[in-house]
Structures are given as C-alpha cells and as structure tokens.
Design a protein around this motif. Structure first.
Motif, PDB file in Angstrom:
ATOM      1  N   THR A  11       0.798  -1.196  -0.081  1.00 52.26           N
ATOM      2  CA  THR A  11       0.070  -0.095   0.058  1.00 52.26           C
ATOM      3  C   THR A  11       0.867   1.494  -0.106  1.00 52.26           C
ATOM      4  O   THR A  11       2.023   1.254   0.112  1.00 52.26           O
ATOM      5  CB  THR A  11      -0.897   0.056   1.367  1.00 52.26           C
ATOM      6  OG1 THR A  11      -0.069  -0.093   2.504  1.00 52.26           O
ATOM      7  CG2 THR A  11      -2.088  -1.045   1.204  1.00 52.26           C
ATOM      8  N   LYS A  12       0.251   2.527  -0.257  1.00 52.54           N
ATOM      9  CA  LYS A  12       0.880   3.555  -0.033  1.00 52.54           C
ATOM     10  C   LYS A  12       1.393   4.147   1.192  1.00 52.54           C
ATOM     11  O   LYS A  12       0.969   3.478   2.196  1.00 52.54           O
ATOM     12  CB  LYS A  12       0.031   4.699  -0.969  1.00 52.54           C
ATOM     13  CG  LYS A  12      -0.546   4.324  -2.297  1.00 52.54           C
ATOM     14  CD  LYS A  12      -1.180   5.393  -2.750  1.00 52.54           C
ATOM     15  CE  LYS A  12      -1.690   5.039  -4.327  1.00 52.54           C
ATOM     16  NZ  LYS A  12      -2.788   6.121  -4.990  1.00 52.54           N
ATOM     17  N   LEU A  13       2.088   5.251   1.163  1.00 52.62           N
ATOM     18  CA  LEU A  13       2.716   5.673   2.322  1.00 52.62           C
ATOM     19  C   LEU A  13       1.928   6.162   3.313  1.00 52.62           C
ATOM     20  O   LEU A  13       1.831   5.989   4.436  1.00 52.62           O
ATOM     21  CB  LEU A  13       3.744   6.743   2.012  1.00 52.62           C
ATOM     22  CG  LEU A  13       4.556   7.270   3.030  1.00 52.62           C
ATOM     23  CD1 LEU A  13       5.523   6.455   3.728  1.00 52.62           C
ATOM     24  CD2 LEU A  13       5.370   8.688   2.592  1.00 52.62           C
ATOM     25  N   PHE A  14       0.945   6.857   2.960  1.00 51.99           N
ATOM     26  CA  PHE A  14      -0.196   7.367   4.239  1.00 51.99           C
ATOM     27  C   PHE A  14      -1.405   6.972   4.043  1.00 51.99           C
ATOM     28  O   PHE A  14      -2.373   7.349   4.749  1.00 51.99           O
ATOM     29  CB  PHE A  14       0.012   8.868   4.061  1.00 51.99           C
ATOM     30  CG  PHE A  14       1.395   9.482   4.567  1.00 51.99           C
ATOM     31  CD1 PHE A  14       1.971  10.353   3.736  1.00 51.99           C
ATOM     32  CD2 PHE A  14       1.685   9.181   5.768  1.00 51.99           C
ATOM     33  CE1 PHE A  14       3.364  10.914   4.279  1.00 51.99           C
ATOM     34  CE2 PHE A  14       3.001   9.743   6.287  1.00 51.99           C
ATOM     35  CZ  PHE A  14       3.515  10.718   5.371  1.00 51.99           C
ATOM     36  N   SER A  15      -1.762   6.172   3.029  1.00 52.55           N
ATOM     37  CA  SER A  15      -3.256   5.743   2.973  1.00 52.55           C
ATOM     38  C   SER A  15      -3.429   4.124   2.597  1.00 52.55           C
ATOM     39  O   SER A  15      -2.100   3.709   2.127  1.00 52.55           O
ATOM     40  CB  SER A  15      -3.942   6.430   1.768  1.00 52.55           C
ATOM     41  OG  SER A  15      -3.514   6.085   0.439  1.00 52.55           O
ATOM     42  N   GLY A  16      -4.374   3.456   2.532  1.00 55.15           N
ATOM     43  CA  GLY A  16      -4.365   2.309   2.573  1.00 55.15           C
ATOM     44  C   GLY A  16      -4.801   1.820   1.062  1.00 55.15           C
ATOM     45  O   GLY A  16      -5.240   0.559   0.661  1.00 55.15           O
ATOM     46  N   VAL A  42      -2.055   8.308   7.512  1.00 54.82           N
ATOM     47  CA  VAL A  42      -1.508   7.269   8.483  1.00 54.82           C
ATOM     48  C   VAL A  42      -0.384   6.599   8.008  1.00 54.82           C
ATOM     49  O   VAL A  42      -0.505   6.050   6.912  1.00 54.82           O
ATOM     50  CB  VAL A  42      -2.869   6.215   8.536  1.00 54.82           C
ATOM     51  CG1 VAL A  42      -2.706   5.242   9.754  1.00 54.82           C
ATOM     52  CG2 VAL A  42      -4.269   6.997   9.161  1.00 54.82           C
ATOM     53  N   LEU A  43       0.815   6.520   8.743  1.00 54.90           N
ATOM     54  CA  LEU A  43       1.985   6.122   8.132  1.00 54.90           C
ATOM     55  C   LEU A  43       1.948   4.456   8.170  1.00 54.90           C
ATOM     56  O   LEU A  43       1.758   3.962   9.028  1.00 54.90           O
ATOM     57  CB  LEU A  43       3.031   6.713   9.266  1.00 54.90           C
ATOM     58  CG  LEU A  43       4.524   6.273   8.551  1.00 54.90           C
ATOM     59  CD1 LEU A  43       4.787   6.823   7.245  1.00 54.90           C
ATOM     60  CD2 LEU A  43       5.556   6.929   9.642  1.00 54.90           C
ATOM     61  N   ASN A  44       2.783   4.091   7.027  1.00 55.33           N
ATOM     62  CA  ASN A  44       2.755   2.646   6.490  1.00 55.33           C
ATOM     63  C   ASN A  44       4.042   2.149   7.216  1.00 55.33           C
ATOM     64  O   ASN A  44       5.281   2.557   7.298  1.00 55.33           O
ATOM     65  CB  ASN A  44       2.870   2.601   5.316  1.00 55.33           C
ATOM     66  CG  ASN A  44       2.565   1.144   4.850  1.00 55.33           C
ATOM     67  OD1 ASN A  44       3.074   0.115   5.596  1.00 55.33           O
ATOM     68  ND2 ASN A  44       2.550   1.092   3.336  1.00 55.33           N
ATOM     69  N   ARG A  45       3.853   1.100   8.243  1.00 55.04           N
ATOM     70  CA  ARG A  45       5.179   0.688   8.865  1.00 55.04           C
ATOM     71  C   ARG A  45       6.112   0.033   7.847  1.00 55.04           C
ATOM     72  O   ARG A  45       7.383   0.137   8.176  1.00 55.04           O
ATOM     73  CB  ARG A  45       4.540  -0.499   9.755  1.00 55.04           C
ATOM     74  CG  ARG A  45       5.617  -1.027  10.623  1.00 55.04           C
ATOM     75  CD  ARG A  45       5.093  -2.383  11.070  1.00 55.04           C
ATOM     76  NE  ARG A  45       6.334  -3.135  11.580  1.00 55.04           N
ATOM     77  CZ  ARG A  45       6.852  -3.203  12.994  1.00 55.04           C
ATOM     78  NH1 ARG A  45       6.252  -2.492  13.804  1.00 55.04           N
ATOM     79  NH2 ARG A  45       7.825  -3.627  13.108  1.00 55.04           N
ATOM     80  N   ARG A  46       5.764  -0.590   6.768  1.00 51.70           N
ATOM     81  CA  ARG A  46       6.589  -1.199   5.759  1.00 51.70           C
ATOM     82  C   ARG A  46       7.487  -0.330   5.317  1.00 51.70           C
ATOM     83  O   ARG A  46       8.711  -0.438   5.097  1.00 51.70           O
ATOM     84  CB  ARG A  46       5.560  -2.096   4.966  1.00 51.70           C
ATOM     85  CG  ARG A  46       6.554  -2.130   3.479  1.00 51.70           C
ATOM     86  CD  ARG A  46       7.385  -3.415   3.569  1.00 51.70           C
ATOM     87  NE  ARG A  46       8.065  -3.507   2.116  1.00 51.70           N
ATOM     88  CZ  ARG A  46       9.240  -3.804   2.102  1.00 51.70           C
ATOM     89  NH1 ARG A  46       9.997  -4.054   3.304  1.00 51.70           N
ATOM     90  NH2 ARG A  46       9.886  -3.949   0.880  1.00 51.70           N
ATOM     91  N   VAL A  48       8.540   2.663   6.810  1.00 47.23           N
ATOM     92  CA  VAL A  48       9.431   2.874   7.506  1.00 47.23           C
ATOM     93  C   VAL A  48      10.615   2.039   7.873  1.00 47.23           C
ATOM     94  O   VAL A  48      11.683   2.310   7.707  1.00 47.23           O
ATOM     95  CB  VAL A  48       8.755   3.063   9.172  1.00 47.23           C
ATOM     96  CG1 VAL A  48      10.096   3.603  10.126  1.00 47.23           C
ATOM     97  CG2 VAL A  48       7.723   4.236   8.990  1.00 47.23           C
ATOM     98  N   LEU A 278       8.611  10.507  14.065  1.00 48.04           N
ATOM     99  CA  LEU A 278       8.637   9.067  14.056  1.00 48.04           C
ATOM    100  C   LEU A 278       9.802   8.661  14.814  1.00 48.04           C
ATOM    101  O   LEU A 278      10.882   9.226  14.608  1.00 48.04           O
ATOM    102  CB  LEU A 278       8.802   8.853  12.514  1.00 48.04           C
ATOM    103  CG  LEU A 278       9.219   7.448  12.258  1.00 48.04           C
ATOM    104  CD1 LEU A 278       8.243   6.658  12.411  1.00 48.04           C
ATOM    105  CD2 LEU A 278       9.661   7.451  10.968  1.00 48.04           C
TER     106      LEU A 278
END
Lengths: 489, 185
Positions: A11-16, A42-46, A48, A278
């Motif tokens: 998924t994208k960086l800040f959305s699903g 909403v930040l994506n853990r992957r 980071v 973060l």
C-alpha cells in the motif's frame, strides 16, 4: 545525484490504497490521495522499515526521532498543494555508497570509489500527468499519488557520467537485494536527477544546473557528459551558466531548458501538524512497555534481517571460487549471472577459472549481442556444464567446444553429444594423422619455416591456424603446437 | 466592599452549598452590572472591559481549575515590539503567487500590515533554551499502519466531483497559468 526510489510495498505511504504499476486510471486512489477535506495521513510501517533497512545498508546514521514537513508548490498532479516530506530531520543521514567500475586502458581493472550520502528521507510521490498539447489540456491520473518514495541525496563527489552510472547501478543492486525497491528505471521506480557544475581546480564551485528526465543508466552518463561539455563551452566563450532545470532529450543526447519554471521556487516548508515525530528504537528493551510490538520499529531487528548485500556477495565469490575481483564484479552486475555461474561450477569438473572465462566472455558476449537477459539464454547451465565436461575429458578440443556452443545457442533442442556425433567433431587423437598434416603444412610454406628458424615465433600461430583449418579444429592445439615446434626447430 | 471581594464571597457561598452542586462562575462584568448604583460604578466599568472566562464545571470537590479568576494578561505596548517591517510591492506579488491570496486594493494591504504587526507580538516572548513546538500532539505516539489494502477502487465517486473529466482522467490546464502582473490587473 538526487535519487527517488519507489518503495516496494503493498500500500501507499499514508493511505491504504494499493500500489501497482499499470491499472485503470484513478482506480487505486483513496480519499486521502485525492486530498478530499477531512482525510488524514496514516503512516505505513513497511515504508519505515524499508527506509531504515536502506539507511543501514548504506552505513547511515539513523535518526531515532525524525520529523515530517510539508513542502508547498502548485501543480495539477499534486492535489493537496503540498507534499509531505522530511526536510528538517530525515530518517537517515551521513552514509556512504561504495561503488566500482571497470576502467583502465583495457577496461578490465576494477576501480573502487565512494560517494557520501547526505540524507535519506521518506516522502510522497505525486500523480502522473499526460500532456495533451493538441487540445491544450493535461490529463491527471492519481494512481501514483501518495506512493512512498525514498529520496537519497548524494554529495557532489563524482566527476563524470561513467562514475555516476556506476554509482546508480550499485544502488540499484543494493535496493534489489534488500527488496525495498525493484529499481527499474524505465518503469519509473528509480528516478535520478543529476546536478552538474564545473569549475577550474582551486576555484570555488561553479553554478549548478539540474538535469531531469533520465530513464536509464546509459542515458544518465550521456546526459552528464553532455552537460559538462556544454557548461565548459559556455564558460570558455565568456558566458555564465544559469542556475536552471534542464531536460534530457535522449534522441539528440542534448539537454534543453525546461519550460514552466518560474525562477527559484519558495517551498514554504512547514511542520506537518497531523503527524507526531517518528521514533525508531534501538533494542526491544528500549521501547516503551505499554506499546504493542506492531507499533514499534526496532533497529536491532531490522539490522538482523538484512540480506546479503552485493559487496558481501562479491567478496564471497572471490573467496570461495578463487576468481578475480573483476570477474565477480561482472557476475554480480548482471542479473542472474551469479546463479548461472554457480550452477555450472556445481555440475562440471572444470575449474571455476575456466568456467568464468566461458560465462563472462562467451555467454555474456552472445547475450549482449542479442540483447537478451540471462534468464532468456537458450543455453542452460546444465548444457554448458556438459560441454565443459566433454572438453575436460579430452573428447573435444577447445576450439571445437566454442563451435559446439554456437550450435547449442542456435538449436537448443540438441545436446552437445548429439552435435559432436552429427558433425563428427570428435578430437583427432591419431598422432600419425596429425604428423602427416603438420608435415604437409610445413612443406608447403618454406618461407614461414625460415622465419621461425630465424627467431620470429609468431609465425608459428599462422601455421597452427592452417593445421586447424585442415583438421576442422578438431586437433588438440597443445599437441599441434609441440609437433610444429619440433618440425620447425 | 470592592467588586473583587464581593465576587469572591458570592463564589464561596455557592461552593458551600454542597459537594455535587452546579457551580457557575460569575463574570465580574455581570456582578458589576448588579451593583449598578454603587459608588464603585466607575471601577466596575473598567472591570467590564476585562472578561473572566465563564466556566461551567461539574466536580466532586472544590475549585481545582487552573483558570485564573481574574485576567492576567497585559496588552503589549508599541515600543516593546520590533520595528515594523515594510512590505514592498514585489513581496506582495510573490505572496499572491505562492499562497494564491488576493490583495486587490489598499485595504487589503493595510489588513496585511495589521496582521503582521499582530503576529510581531510573539517576539516579546523569551524563548531562550526552549525547543520549538510543532503541534500539541507531538508527544503522542505515531500510529503505524499494517501494509494491507483497505481503500481505493472508487474512481467513479471521485470523478463525479470534477466537472471536467476525459475517460476516467481528471482534466487540468496545461501547466500552471501564471498570475497576471500588477500592471495588467
């Protein structure tokens, strides 16, 4: 160089919404990507983890606390009017990228250099715009808007297009090994912008220009070399280099000034108010105990999960197979060639040094000539291993082996054995026959024999060529040489 | 007795009624209005200029609010502020281009200057040794989402929002249209 690497995530960086290369226009867009009011990032853990892995692989210092900012500029493919990036405190700083390229007079000496990485930051991608000049409009597709990017900023430590291309190739290999980016420049997964300036030794740095629209390593080298020549020409004519953005035209090989640029942009950087800092933790014990493990990125775990990097792979190949660093550089540089080489070595009794010659020169030469990748090679590792075994057993000579290889390439359905039997290419081991042929050649070329007796040993090769032509290459070259030397002494 | 003491007595009276009662903090202004004919009318009118916050509070114990009963801020005087910044015409143009805000006439510019002057009050605060704050949420933990598809596939709803679409693409003018210069307005 400024490199934007698209993070390989679902998924994208800040959305699903999903990340996919080709999809119907605007089908992978969520409300946040379209910047509808009331949506929040909403930040994506992957993403980071990907940025931290890349930072560790490039020996960067990972900032335990990094902050997000907004970079404001107006363009139709940026629906929000700003891009969320990390300008004040990026996630990783002060790294090094060590790269090598084949240089020297015969381009077979490995020269190793390094370039400093200033910072690695997480940021959003913008959408894609298709320009319809005929109707005077632009069509906007937001599928790519919001995809996570890692922006790698390098210091100006490189001095020519070849070095830049080698650095980008090494970066591509590292990212592909880590799995954080697939690195296909032609698909836009790795975008490189070059900043070029020239100055005389001892003078301060010159004015730099930015070159964009480069879609392959070769074009990068061409663009940089052209821009260097252009700037040198401008300065020699007494002009000044403008601080501008230029676009590379791959048909002509020239850089042209880009339209639609209104001087220096003021991005009005502002802290992103919707995202707290973060935090990345060192060890599991330093993470706060009340937080769920899925909310915590731990450096130790990420470091332990790093796969084998290209430079470690090269050292391993040199050590375990006793080949030259130049050879292992070529092996790792080409996709899939290392696996091919290891497969051949496993199945043949020929030494790795012999196999390396076949793989790096014969196979790779043919692949490049036909513009094929290693996976598309008609000759499989097993077939090559069989061929080399036949040569090792003494059933065919080395020149015949090369002929058989060409045959295998053209008609991969047959095995090496079949080709040898059909064309009767088995080695001529009958020494009387060879003696007879050598005598014939020696008798028919008395002046060459005189020259050899006079001291010119190179003429012997010509005689050998004639003998091989008679025997259709089936004679063992070592035996032929010794007999000829004996006859001409 | 002074207005302040009167207010305090009033508050104490309300408080002593019982633990779970409805408190109402009275504004100094409304108290002053009740003492209409008092000799302290003049001082009351002065007090009217200030507002004590009206604060409804349900609590099981006494007054625990940190809100002061009397306003504690003082107006910032002109001489405390740094010298007023001039706003040249090309800076106004640049601001119009960057922020797409329109300053059509002299009133707009006057409003802009007043706004800048108001913001200059921040310079009076001593921030020696204090880290700048980004937002009130900066001590919260950043939520990390799992990498799984949850949104998307709403092209038709998004395209309905735009009045101009071509085959599922949004339509935009070719490149940024530059703003007309000041002379052309």
């Amino acid at each position: 160089l400024t490199v934007h690497a698209q993070i390989q995530s679902i998924t994208k960086l800040f959305s699903g919404s999903q990340v996919r290369f080709q999809a119907p226009p605007n089908s992978l867009v969520s409300f946040f990507d379209a910047s509808l009011p009331g949506t929040l990032p909403v930040l994506n853990r992957r993403c980071v983890e990907a940025a931290v892995m890349t930072g560790l692989a490039l020996d960067c210092v990972i900032n335990r606390k990094s902050l997000f900012d907004r970079k404001h500029y107006f363009y139709a493919d940026l629906p929000a009017g700003y891009q969320i990036t990390q300008q004040r405190r990026p996630i990783a700083v002060d790294g090094t990228l060590t790269y090598s390229h084949l240089g020297g007079t015969r381009r077979n000496t490995l020269i190793t250099k390094s370039v400093r990485i200033k910072q690695i930051q997480l940021e959003q991608d913008s959408g894609k715009s298709l320009h319809d000049d005929r109707r005077g409009q632009t069509l906007i597709d937001l599928n790519r808007a919001g995809v996570g990017l890692m922006e790698l900023v390098m210091e100006p430590d490189m001095s020519c297009g070849e070095e830049a291309a080698a650095a980008v190739r090494e970066l591509q290999l590292i990212l592909q090994a880590l799995g954080t980016c697939q690195g296909h420049m032609d698909e836009g997964q790795l975008r490189v912008d070059a900043n070029v300036s020239v100055h005389r030794p001892g003078d301060p740095w010159g004015v730099r220009t930015e070159v964009k629209n480069i879609n392959s390593g070769r074009n990068l080298a061409r663009a940089i070399d052209y821009e260097i020549q252009r700037q040198v020409g401008v300065l020699k004519n007494g002009g000044t280099v403008q601080n501008e953005t230029r676009s590379f035209d791959r048909k002509s090989g020239h850089t042209l000034p880009m339209r639609d640029k209104e001087g220096l942009q003021d991005y009005r950087f502002m802290p992103e108010p919707n995202l707290p800092p973060l935090i990345v933790y060192d060890r599991p014990s330093t993470a706060p105990p009340c937080v769920h493990p899925s909310q915590v990125v731990v450096l130790e775990e990420v470091r332990a999960g790093l796969p084998e990097l290209p430079r470690a792979r090269r050292t391993r190949l040199v050590e375990s197979y006793d080949i030259l660093p130049e050879h292992s550089f070529t092996l790792v540089n080409e996709d899939g060639l290392t696996d091919y080489f290891e497969a051949v070595v496993k199945e043949t009794k020929a030494g790795p040094r012999k196999v390396i010659g076949w793989v790096n020169q014969v196979l790779l030469g043919l692949l490049h000539h036909h513009s094929l990748s290693v996976s598309q090679s008609p000759v499989t590792p097993q077939m090559l291993a069989q061929l080399l075994n036949l040569q090792e057993n003494g059933q065919i000579s080395s020149s015949v082996a090369k002929q058989v290889f060409q045959e295998l390439w053209r008609a991969p359905g047959k095995t090496a054995q079949q080709i040898i039997q059909e064309q009767d290419l088995g080695i001529v081991s009958n020494t009387t026959e060879i003696h007879r042929i050598c005598q014939k050649v020696v008798d028919s070329h008395p002046d060459q024999v005189q020259a050899i007796r006079g001291g010119n040993k190179k003429v012997l090769n010509k005689l050998m060529g004639l003998v091989q032509k008679e025997t259709k290459g089936r004679a063992d070259p070592v035996l032929v040489r010794s007999i000829l030397e004996e006859k001409t002494s | 007795m002074s207005v302040v003491n009167y207010t305090r007595t009033l508050q104490k009276v309300i408080l002593n009624i019982g633990p779970r009662c409805y408190h109402r903090w009275v504004t100094t202004a409304s108290v002053a209005l009740r003492i209409r004919d008092s000799k302290q009318n003049f001082r009351c009118r002065l007090w009217c200029g200030l507002l004590t916050p009206v604060h409804y509070q349900y609590s099981t114990e006494g007054n625990t609010s940190k809100v002061p009963s009397v306003a504690t801020w003082e107006p910032v005087l002109e001489n405390q502020l740094p010298p007023a910044k001039q706003v040249p015409a090309d800076l106004v143009d640049k601001l119009e281009r960057l922020a797409l805000v329109d300053f059509p006439n002299q009133e707009g510019l006057v409003c802009l200057k007043k706004a800048i002057r108001f913001a200059d009050q921040l310079h009076v605060v001593d921030t020696e040794g204090v880290d700048p704050m980004d937002s009130v949420l900066e001590n919260r933990a950043l939520y990390l989402r799992e990498d799984a598809v949850a949104e998307g596939d709403c092209a038709d709803r998004l395209l309905q929002l735009s009045k101009d679409t071509v085959e599922e693409y949004f339509v935009a003018p070719p490149g940024n249209i530059p703003l007309p210069g000041r002379e052309e307005c």
